[in-house]
Design an enzyme around this catalytic site. Structure first.
Site, short mmCIF file in Angstrom:
data_model
loop_
_atom_site.label_atom_id
_atom_site.label_comp_id
_atom_site.label_asym_id
_atom_site.label_seq_id
_atom_site.Cartn_x
_atom_site.Cartn_y
_atom_site.Cartn_z
N CYS A 1 -4.39 -16.17 -8.15
CA CYS A 1 -4.38 -16.24 -6.93
C CYS A 1 -5.37 -16.75 -6.20
O CYS A 1 -5.78 -16.87 -4.78
CB CYS A 1 -4.06 -14.96 -5.68
SG CYS A 1 -3.41 -14.26 -6.90
N HIS B 1 -5.92 -14.62 1.08
CA HIS B 1 -4.95 -14.77 0.37
C HIS B 1 -3.74 -13.47 1.16
O HIS B 1 -3.75 -12.45 1.86
CB HIS B 1 -5.61 -14.64 -0.82
CG HIS B 1 -4.46 -13.90 -1.96
ND1 HIS B 1 -2.95 -14.36 -2.07
CD2 HIS B 1 -4.05 -12.83 -3.18
CE1 HIS B 1 -2.31 -14.58 -2.98
NE2 HIS B 1 -2.78 -13.03 -3.43
N ASN C 1 4.52 -12.98 -1.70
CA ASN C 1 2.86 -13.43 -2.61
C ASN C 1 2.81 -14.24 -3.00
O ASN C 1 3.55 -14.18 -4.44
CB ASN C 1 2.42 -11.61 -3.47
CG ASN C 1 1.01 -12.74 -3.69
OD1 ASN C 1 0.47 -13.50 -3.72
ND2 ASN C 1 -0.08 -11.39 -4.13
N1 COA Z 1 11.39 0.28 -4.23
C1 COA Z 1 10.75 2.00 -3.73
N2 COA Z 1 9.74 2.93 -4.39
C2 COA Z 1 9.18 1.58 -5.10
C3 COA Z 1 9.50 0.52 -5.74
C4 COA Z 1 9.45 -0.54 -4.59
N3 COA Z 1 9.98 -1.63 -5.11
N4 COA Z 1 8.35 -0.01 -6.54
C5 COA Z 1 8.23 1.49 -7.06
N5 COA Z 1 7.96 2.20 -5.76
C6 COA Z 1 8.08 3.33 -5.95
C7 COA Z 1 7.14 4.58 -7.47
O1 COA Z 1 8.27 4.74 -8.38
C8 COA Z 1 6.84 5.46 -6.87
O2 COA Z 1 7.73 6.71 -7.02
P1 COA Z 1 7.51 8.39 -7.61
O3 COA Z 1 6.21 8.66 -6.57
O4 COA Z 1 9.02 9.22 -7.09
O5 COA Z 1 6.51 8.15 -8.73
C9 COA Z 1 7.03 5.29 -5.72
O6 COA Z 1 6.90 4.31 -4.97
C10 COA Z 1 5.31 4.89 -4.68
O7 COA Z 1 4.85 4.07 -6.16
P2 COA Z 1 3.26 4.12 -5.81
O8 COA Z 1 3.18 2.83 -6.70
O9 COA Z 1 1.69 4.57 -5.23
O10 COA Z 1 3.11 2.26 -4.75
P3 COA Z 1 2.17 2.18 -3.82
O11 COA Z 1 1.96 3.45 -1.97
O12 COA Z 1 0.58 2.28 -4.51
O13 COA Z 1 2.50 0.65 -3.35
C11 COA Z 1 2.12 -1.45 -4.40
C12 COA Z 1 2.56 -0.17 -4.29
C13 COA Z 1 2.31 -2.32 -5.72
C14 COA Z 1 2.92 -2.22 -3.29
C15 COA Z 1 0.29 -1.60 -3.65
O14 COA Z 1 0.28 -0.75 -4.64
C16 COA Z 1 -0.07 -2.99 -3.84
O15 COA Z 1 0.10 -3.53 -2.83
N6 COA Z 1 -0.75 -3.04 -4.04
C17 COA Z 1 -1.83 -5.03 -4.54
C18 COA Z 1 -0.90 -5.25 -5.07
C19 COA Z 1 -1.47 -6.79 -4.74
O16 COA Z 1 -2.08 -7.30 -4.05
N7 COA Z 1 -0.96 -7.28 -6.01
C20 COA Z 1 -1.39 -9.00 -6.02
C21 COA Z 1 -2.81 -8.95 -6.08
S1 COA Z 1 -2.76 -11.34 -5.86
#
Ligand code: COA
Length: 322
Positions: free
Chosen positions: A113, A249, A279
């Site tokens: 990215c 980004h 993204n």
């Molecule tokens: N829809 C519904 N529920 C979802 C889901 C989806 N698409 N994806 C995950 N979940 C659930 C998980 O299973 C989890 O359930 P549980 O509590 O029963 O186990 C719950 O949602 C929370 O998951 P979690 O991974 O803790 O969510 P989060 O608040 O950390 O958000 C991201 C996840 C990916 C949005 C966040 O971590 C993020 O944005 N990270 C950075 C990613 C990024 O920028 N990547 C690119 C880099 S260049």
């Protein structure tokens, strides 16, 4: 001489896929995706003719027209991508051929990215060394082909697309830049190239799609991008309020809001296209740049700070006078 952006272009796939479309395919919801990321829809390629190359060529053609240059005027083409159609030749060489940019040297870079920023900084270094005077750089991704569509925590985040910029050597343009890497953190966001079919090797095919530890990436992004911006501002001798526009980004609206808060700046200095693009990795900054450029948001003389982070781990930033 420094690198000055004189034209921009972009290309989004024909098909727009909304969060509700995804919730018909998997256990997710518009509410979950939107509240955690700011994404409502993303473009995804939907035919065999829509490829990394086709989007790169379209964005490059548009940037050249915007710069009022011909393909044969270009000395250098750099494509930033982690989702090229072919291992070799490089996407940049294929773009060169499609455009007829017969005088250009062409190569790809992989900084995920952060790729567009690494390409921009590379061009700036070439211009400062007096090696080239014009360049076309393209950030392009078809991430939909490397995403694990059974992993709802990653597949809802990404979109396909391409963004491009044409640069020429000028007295003014890039004022400061930096980039960095931490390979020892690379395991939080990775995708193996392809399974080895050598009959003597046994490999785990589950590694062939994008794996991400979302929370670790989130922590890295918020910390490193804020540090990177502060370091660049210090290098340039400027305060956060001196910058007209921050083009970051586009990974997650919560990351962008957190950076704005850390810099004590209003969010309206941080244009965003996450809502309709998701993204798009290396394409995200140049697509956003093209959108704000074509909307007339950037005025001549504006100070524009581009910054990003990504797999590798990598990060980079550039400050330019528009
Ligand atoms: N829809 C519904 N529920 C979802 C889901 C989806 N698409 N994806 C995950 N979940 C659930 C998980 O299973 C989890 O359930 P549980 O509590 O029963 O186990 C719950 O949602 C929370 O998951 P979690 O991974 O803790 O969510 P989060 O608040 O950390 O958000 C991201 C996840 C990916 C949005 C966040 O971590 C993020 O944005 N990270 C950075 C990613 C990024 O920028 N990547 C690119 C880099 S260049």
């Amino acid at each position: 001489m420094r690198a000055k952006i004189i034209g921009t272009g972009s290309c989004l796939p024909e098909k727009t896929v909304t969060n509700n479309d995804l919730s018909a395919l998997m256990d997710t919801s518009d509410e979950w995706i939107k509240s955690r990321t700011g994404i409502s829809s993303r473009g995804l390629v939907s035919s065999e003719t829509e490829t990394t190359l086709s989007m790169a060529v379209s964005a490059g053609t548009s940037a050249l027209a915007n710069a009022d240059l011909l393909p044969e005027d270009i000395d250098l083409i750099i494509v930033a991508t982690v989702s090229s159609d072919f291992v070799t030749p490089s996407t940049a060489c294929m773009v060169q051929s499609e455009l007829g940019a017969v005088h250009a040297a062409a190569f790809d870079i992989n900084a995920a990215c952060s790729g567009f920023l690494f390409a921009l900084n590379t061009v700036d270094a070439y211009f400062q060394a007096g090696i080239y005077r014009t360049a076309l750089i393209i950030g392009v991704e078809t991430l939909s082909k490397i995403i694990d569509w059974k992993d709802r925590s990653t597949c809802v985040l990404f979109g396909d697309g391409a963004g491009a910029a044409v640069l020429c050597a000028d007295e003014e343009g890039i004022m400061a830049n930096l980039q960095g890497s931490n390979g020892s953190g690379g395991h939080v966001l990775m995708c193996r190239n392809r399974t080895n079919n050598n009959p003597f090797v046994s490999t785990d095919p589950s590694m062939d799609y994008l794996y991400m530890d979302g929370q670790e990436v989130f922590k890295f992004a918020v910390k490193k991008e804020a540090e990177c911006i502060q370091e660049l501002l210090t290098q340039a001798g400027l305060a956060p309020t001196d910058i007209n526009w921050y083009l970051l980004h586009q990974a997650n609206q919560r990351i962008i809001s957190s950076i704005a808060r850390k810099l004590k700046l209003p969010l309206d200095k941080f244009p965003s296209n996450l809502d309709h693009c998701g993204n798009t990795s290396a394409a995200s900054i140049p697509i956003l740049l093209d959108e704000v450029h074509r909307a007339g948001t950037l005025a001549p003389g504006d100070l524009v700070l581009l910054s990003g982070f990504g797999a590798g781990l990598t990060w980079g930033a550039a400050l330019l006078k528009w």
